[in-house]
Scaffold this active site. Sequence first.
Site, PDB file in Angstrom:
ATOM      1  N   LYS A  20       0.827  -1.193   0.000  1.00  0.00           N
ATOM      2  CA  LYS A  20       0.000   0.000   0.000  1.00  0.00           C
ATOM      3  C   LYS A  20       0.875   1.261   0.000  1.00  0.00           C
ATOM      4  O   LYS A  20       1.920   1.312   0.660  1.00  0.00           O
ATOM      5  CB  LYS A  20      -0.905   0.014   1.231  1.00  0.00           C
ATOM      6  CG  LYS A  20      -1.858  -1.169   1.313  1.00  0.00           C
ATOM      7  CD  LYS A  20      -2.907  -1.129   0.223  1.00  0.00           C
ATOM      8  CE  LYS A  20      -3.943  -2.230   0.407  1.00  0.00           C
ATOM      9  NZ  LYS A  20      -5.031  -2.144  -0.570  1.00  0.00           N
ATOM     10  N   HIS A  56     -10.191  -8.734  -7.900  1.00  0.00           N
ATOM     11  CA  HIS A  56      -9.926  -8.276  -6.541  1.00  0.00           C
ATOM     12  C   HIS A  56     -10.489  -9.242  -5.500  1.00  0.00           C
ATOM     13  O   HIS A  56     -11.643  -9.659  -5.581  1.00  0.00           O
ATOM     14  CB  HIS A  56     -10.578  -6.893  -6.356  1.00  0.00           C
ATOM     15  CG  HIS A  56     -10.634  -6.428  -4.932  1.00  0.00           C
ATOM     16  ND1 HIS A  56     -11.801  -6.430  -4.188  1.00  0.00           N
ATOM     17  CD2 HIS A  56      -9.669  -5.933  -4.133  1.00  0.00           C
ATOM     18  CE1 HIS A  56     -11.544  -5.954  -2.980  1.00  0.00           C
ATOM     19  NE2 HIS A  56     -10.265  -5.653  -2.924  1.00  0.00           N
TER      20      HIS A  56
END
Length: 373
Positions: A174, A305
């Site tokens: 991230k 996802h």
Amino acid sequence: MIDRITHVTLSSVTLPLKTAISDAKVLTGRQRPMTEVAFLFAEIRTADGHEGVGFGYSKRAGGPAQFAHAREIAPELIGEDPNDIARLWTKLAWAGASVGRSGAATQAIAALDVALWDLKAKRAGLPLAKLLGAHRDAVRCYDTSGGFLHEPVEQIVANAGASRAAGIGGIKIKVGHPSPAVDLARVRTVREHLGDDFPLMVDANQQWDRPTAQRVCRALEEFGLVWIEEPLDAYDAAGHAALARSLDTAIASGEMLTSVAEHRELIRQDAVDVLQPDAPRIGGITQFLRLAALAEQQHLTLAPHFAMEIHVHLAAAYPHEPWVEHFDWLHPLFNERLEIRNGRLHLSTRPGLGITLSEQARRWTINRAEIKE
């Protein structure tokens, strides 16, 4: 004699996470750390004794809404032929037409739709990917669950090393820290640890404006990333398109969109190089297959996802080499595990999705409804 649906069981299950999870949305104050995931499970049985299981999910808010909507529309399935999945999807959508064809409404349909596909493949005695027509028996996989912003970079490096040792084929971390310098330093550290050739991706979770995205993405180009994910708001197709044109690194997005129509706009504007649909979010497997056909026409890379238990089958049936996102969060919910080897998730030979609900999932059930003849 044609089979018919006689019984639908819906379960709302809350999965607690071992650690509160933070990404850029938390650091910008838009969300709180995530501590649990709400799942909607649908179990469908027929008069001939066939059974299918499907699921959808919601992070943070939305789980009770999905369960409530599914409970309202599930009676529409009773007495129906389970083979007619596309027709049943449309019937369920019209049953809840006043709340639209995206968001919680179609996410409730998704659990039922996935269960119907699982049932159909089981009845055929085939893994779902084989029923659809597989292009491969294993799919490239990358790990996300060890790269969140709440963890120090030393821990992310350790997590990445453990994932690679376990056979994972790529690492995603991230980004989107309030200080881009922190992001760049973290990416540099992970890249140096993995080496230049190991696949590395980053995910900003929609937290940059257009000037920041342009500046930071340009700086990230030196790291040879597979893609930069959600640098902008998920619905900013024009912004993603302009960014994609200006960079060598691929742009990825789509996970937050909740309909085929929303994804179609990304495709129409050439906004992404990597499309990341989520079958439970867009209405299930029926809708995913519609979207995959559009993506194939544009020769897009597909990287579904979350929910790898579903997406490994759908990715295996996609013509162009895809990626699947590996998360170990869902392991307690199922009795089975996917095999990871040589950077890939391998399809099992079990029929359907190849999963059964664990006793732990039953214990985490907070609401349940049965609909039957």
